[in-house]
Design a protein around this motif. Sequence first.
Motif, PDB file in Angstrom:
ATOM      1  N   LEU A 152       4.628  11.053  -2.709  1.00 23.09           N
ATOM      2  CA  LEU A 152       5.979  10.926  -2.197  1.00 23.09           C
ATOM      3  C   LEU A 152       5.996  10.451  -0.754  1.00 23.09           C
ATOM      4  O   LEU A 152       6.746   9.536  -0.397  1.00 23.09           O
ATOM      5  N   SER A 153       5.137  11.032   0.095  1.00 21.05           N
ATOM      6  CA  SER A 153       5.211  10.626   1.500  1.00 21.05           C
ATOM      7  C   SER A 153       4.603   9.242   1.726  1.00 21.05           C
ATOM      8  O   SER A 153       5.146   8.458   2.496  1.00 21.05           O
ATOM      9  N   LEU A 154       3.520   8.915   1.034  1.00 21.95           N
ATOM     10  CA  LEU A 154       2.971   7.561   1.177  1.00 21.95           C
ATOM     11  C   LEU A 154       3.875   6.540   0.488  1.00 21.95           C
ATOM     12  O   LEU A 154       4.165   5.476   1.029  1.00 21.95           O
ATOM     13  N   GLY A 155       4.330   6.895  -0.709  1.00 18.32           N
ATOM     14  CA  GLY A 155       5.137   5.964  -1.504  1.00 18.32           C
ATOM     15  C   GLY A 155       6.445   5.603  -0.830  1.00 18.32           C
ATOM     16  O   GLY A 155       6.891   4.456  -0.902  1.00 18.32           O
ATOM     17  N   THR A 156       7.061   6.574  -0.163  1.00 18.42           N
ATOM     18  CA  THR A 156       8.328   6.304   0.508  1.00 18.42           C
ATOM     19  C   THR A 156       8.164   5.206   1.554  1.00 18.42           C
ATOM     20  O   THR A 156       9.053   4.403   1.788  1.00 18.42           O
ATOM     21  N   ASP A 157       6.980   5.147   2.144  1.00 19.65           N
ATOM     22  CA  ASP A 157       6.706   4.155   3.182  1.00 19.65           C
ATOM     23  C   ASP A 157       6.137   2.850   2.619  1.00 19.65           C
ATOM     24  O   ASP A 157       5.884   1.917   3.373  1.00 19.65           O
ATOM     25  N   ALA A 158       5.962   2.789   1.316  1.00 21.00           N
ATOM     26  CA  ALA A 158       5.198   1.675   0.722  1.00 21.00           C
ATOM     27  C   ALA A 158       5.782   0.305   1.057  1.00 21.00           C
ATOM     28  O   ALA A 158       5.045  -0.637   1.324  1.00 21.00           O
ATOM     29  N   LEU A 159       7.090   0.198   1.061  1.00 21.36           N
ATOM     30  CA  LEU A 159       7.706  -1.105   1.323  1.00 21.36           C
ATOM     31  C   LEU A 159       7.744  -1.406   2.810  1.00 21.36           C
ATOM     32  O   LEU A 159       7.380  -2.496   3.241  1.00 21.36           O
ATOM     33  N   VAL A 160       8.171  -0.417   3.593  1.00 18.64           N
ATOM     34  CA  VAL A 160       8.314  -0.653   5.029  1.00 18.64           C
ATOM     35  C   VAL A 160       6.963  -0.977   5.656  1.00 18.64           C
ATOM     36  O   VAL A 160       6.855  -1.888   6.479  1.00 18.64           O
ATOM     37  N   SER A 161       5.918  -0.291   5.228  1.00 19.63           N
ATOM     38  CA  SER A 161       4.615  -0.535   5.853  1.00 19.63           C
ATOM     39  C   SER A 161       3.976  -1.839   5.370  1.00 19.63           C
ATOM     40  O   SER A 161       3.029  -2.319   5.962  1.00 19.63           O
ATOM     41  N   ASN A 162       4.481  -2.400   4.291  1.00 23.71           N
ATOM     42  CA  ASN A 162       3.963  -3.684   3.824  1.00 23.71           C
ATOM     43  C   ASN A 162       4.947  -4.822   4.060  1.00 23.71           C
ATOM     44  O   ASN A 162       4.893  -5.856   3.374  1.00 23.71           O
ATOM     45  N   ALA A 163       5.841  -4.615   5.041  1.00 24.44           N
ATOM     46  CA  ALA A 163       6.887  -5.611   5.288  1.00 24.44           C
ATOM     47  C   ALA A 163       6.310  -7.005   5.488  1.00 24.44           C
ATOM     48  O   ALA A 163       6.824  -7.986   4.950  1.00 24.44           O
ATOM     49  N   GLY A 164       5.209  -7.095   6.238  1.00 28.72           N
ATOM     50  CA  GLY A 164       4.609  -8.398   6.518  1.00 28.72           C
ATOM     51  C   GLY A 164       4.246  -9.140   5.254  1.00 28.72           C
ATOM     52  O   GLY A 164       4.517 -10.336   5.112  1.00 28.72           O
ATOM     53  N   LEU A 165       3.670  -8.418   4.348  1.00 24.90           N
ATOM     54  CA  LEU A 165       3.244  -9.017   3.086  1.00 24.90           C
ATOM     55  C   LEU A 165       4.444  -9.465   2.259  1.00 24.90           C
ATOM     56  O   LEU A 165       4.472 -10.564   1.698  1.00 24.90           O
ATOM     57  N   ILE A 166       5.452  -8.604   2.204  1.00 25.00           N
ATOM     58  CA  ILE A 166       6.636  -8.892   1.392  1.00 25.00           C
ATOM     59  C   ILE A 166       7.345 -10.138   1.892  1.00 25.00           C
ATOM     60  O   ILE A 166       7.901 -10.905   1.113  1.00 25.00           O
ATOM     61  N   GLN A 167       7.300 -10.355   3.218  1.00 25.39           N
ATOM     62  CA  GLN A 167       8.012 -11.505   3.774  1.00 25.39           C
ATOM     63  C   GLN A 167       7.215 -12.797   3.688  1.00 25.39           C
ATOM     64  O   GLN A 167       7.707 -13.849   4.058  1.00 25.39           O
ATOM     65  N   LYS A 168       5.977 -12.706   3.224  1.00 28.62           N
ATOM     66  CA  LYS A 168       5.163 -13.920   3.185  1.00 28.62           C
ATOM     67  C   LYS A 168       4.733 -14.351   1.789  1.00 28.62           C
ATOM     68  O   LYS A 168       4.411 -15.508   1.581  1.00 28.62           O
ATOM     69  N   VAL A 169       4.648 -13.442   0.878  1.00 27.00           N
ATOM     70  CA  VAL A 169       4.170 -13.802  -0.453  1.00 27.00           C
ATOM     71  C   VAL A 169       5.082 -13.208  -1.516  1.00 27.00           C
ATOM     72  O   VAL A 169       5.584 -12.104  -1.356  1.00 27.00           O
ATOM     73  N   TYR A 170       5.248 -13.979  -2.591  1.00 24.24           N
ATOM     74  CA  TYR A 170       5.995 -13.428  -3.700  1.00 24.24           C
ATOM     75  C   TYR A 170       5.061 -12.750  -4.695  1.00 24.24           C
ATOM     76  O   TYR A 170       4.061 -13.314  -5.098  1.00 24.24           O
ATOM     77  N   PHE A 171       5.375 -11.546  -5.061  1.00 23.64           N
ATOM     78  CA  PHE A 171       4.711 -10.856  -6.173  1.00 23.64           C
ATOM     79  C   PHE A 171       5.649  -9.715  -6.538  1.00 23.64           C
ATOM     80  O   PHE A 171       6.521  -9.364  -5.741  1.00 23.64           O
ATOM     81  N   PRO A 172       5.524  -9.149  -7.723  1.00 22.34           N
ATOM     82  CA  PRO A 172       6.424  -8.044  -8.055  1.00 22.34           C
ATOM     83  C   PRO A 172       6.203  -6.888  -7.089  1.00 22.34           C
ATOM     84  O   PRO A 172       5.111  -6.342  -7.008  1.00 22.34           O
ATOM     85  N   ARG A 173       7.220  -6.559  -6.347  1.00 20.68           N
ATOM     86  CA  ARG A 173       7.076  -5.567  -5.261  1.00 20.68           C
ATOM     87  C   ARG A 173       6.707  -4.193  -5.780  1.00 20.68           C
ATOM     88  O   ARG A 173       6.197  -3.353  -5.045  1.00 20.68           O
ATOM     89  N   ILE A 174       7.001  -3.973  -7.042  1.00 15.38           N
ATOM     90  CA  ILE A 174       6.792  -2.644  -7.609  1.00 15.38           C
ATOM     91  C   ILE A 174       5.310  -2.263  -7.588  1.00 15.38           C
ATOM     92  O   ILE A 174       4.955  -1.089  -7.612  1.00 15.38           O
ATOM     93  N   VAL A 175       4.428  -3.257  -7.501  1.00 11.95           N
ATOM     94  CA  VAL A 175       3.003  -2.918  -7.482  1.00 11.95           C
ATOM     95  C   VAL A 175       2.620  -2.163  -6.211  1.00 11.95           C
ATOM     96  O   VAL A 175       1.615  -1.454  -6.202  1.00 11.95           O
ATOM     97  N   LEU A 176       3.412  -2.273  -5.153  1.00 10.73           N
ATOM     98  CA  LEU A 176       3.049  -1.586  -3.910  1.00 10.73           C
ATOM     99  C   LEU A 176       3.060  -0.057  -4.069  1.00 10.73           C
ATOM    100  O   LEU A 176       2.042   0.585  -3.806  1.00 10.73           O
ATOM    101  N   PRO A 177       4.203   0.540  -4.496  1.00 13.37           N
ATOM    102  CA  PRO A 177       4.139   1.987  -4.724  1.00 13.37           C
ATOM    103  C   PRO A 177       3.180   2.367  -5.857  1.00 13.37           C
ATOM    104  O   PRO A 177       2.519   3.409  -5.786  1.00 13.37           O
TER     105      PRO A 177
END
Lengths: 244, 278
Positions: free
Chosen positions: B88-113
Amino acid sequence: MTDWAVRVDDVSKKFRLYHERNQSLKSAILRGKTSEHEDFWALRNVSFDVAEGATHGLIGANGSGKSTLLKCLAKIYWPTSGDISYRGKMASLLEVGSGFHLELSGRENIYLNGSILGMSRKQIDSRFDEIVDFSGVEKFLDQPVKNYSSGMYVRLGFSIAINVDPDILVVDEVLSVGDEDFQRKSFDKFRDLKKAGKTVIIVTHAMSVVKDLCDTATWLRSGSVVQVGQADAVVDAYLDSVGT
Amino acid sequence: MSYVSEIWASRELLQNLTNREVRGKYRRTALGQLWSLANPIAAILIYTFIFSFIFRLPAQVGDPSGLNNYALWLVCGLLPWLFFNRVLSLGTDALVSNAGLIQKVYFPRIVLPLALANATFFTWILEMAVLVIALSLLGSFVLPWLPLVALFMVVFALFSVGLAMVFSIINVYFRDLAYLLTIVLQFWFYLTPILYPVELVVTQSDQLGGLIGTPVTLIDVYSLNPVLGFIEIFRNLLYDNRMPEATTVVIALGWTVGALGAGVLAYARKEKQLAELL
């Protein structure tokens, strides 16, 4: 004209400019709303086709919407209206070394980054030597990436990305990585891609690159298309407008 | 359905991102993966000293296993909780902490959490393996129950990651959530019967009777906690060596379907906007 590989059909993209963006719960509850904003259209009714096998340049001044369009093409942003269609597999190269983990070795990062860019393990295996060769970091392959010089870092990232082998490649101004020698190698690689019949869309400020590499180009100003056509003609028209 | 097939298509990416988490985490440490056992061991020592030795909680005898060991009883509930807490604590941050990646490459974001949950799950398996060895040495005949334990570990992981997925999306809008969550998780921990047996709450509840003039009792409210059922299931299987009650299992499965459904739905609806929102 041959068949299109990428069709941009009446694409518009709206952003919200926030006067106050409340990303905290307190302000959202106190004010009963999350933000106050006005709309900003970064792209307006942009349409053009890129022919299969063509290299297409996107040019325009800063803030003209090139990068937004590129991000839409790369599926990072989604158009507010309009459609972008592809014939074939698309890959994008907006940043080199996306998702590199600094503590992991070059070897491990090739697999990690390759799969982020959409390659399968088999594909990476088969192209591994080529990637390493092209990047010129084979001596340091088992060192953690954080010990790489910035040049080695971008060269490795670029080598992986250029070996993704898509039908359509969407590229930001990453040509300017590495030293002279590496830049020349990158240019050759782009020419190879062209020979192999790949479609490339590239954003750059270097007009010489556009004239040199591109068949066709699109000139954007304030989010709208000014001119689409043969690269030389579009670049000349653009340079004229800047000169005056 | 196309969304599910897209996730399936990214399974290699999921595996690579999981490896990134697992391998990257303990790089350049002498003990490596063993560090993941350090936290639970410290917690076990502290809680056993306080609750078993100082506060003298009533003995917890496993039925029918006959085990009588507070530390083991505690760990059977504590390890699932620690897993839940981390996801829960790592997963909640999964998107925010990978912001750089999300803004540069397309992939299904759901794989991050999912990758984070996978990596955490791997740690949990190690911890549970140590627990199973300890249980076996101290007289619990746990081996026949292992398939069910594994099954419920997967179910609990799906529940946890579903919840983490919802939270990770909310966290993109309200960054407060990550901070709020650490406090919520503290309350949540003490409001779940991990350190103490649920019977103590039942006793209190019976004395209190209906709350504020209603027939609703304390234990009714207390039992709304979805983690409670999971803890009971793990203790039944590991410590008591018996089948959990059917109702407990059904409720746990219900929560899992709900949490996972909400998580996938949140991603399916919001994923295209994430690059802009971050």
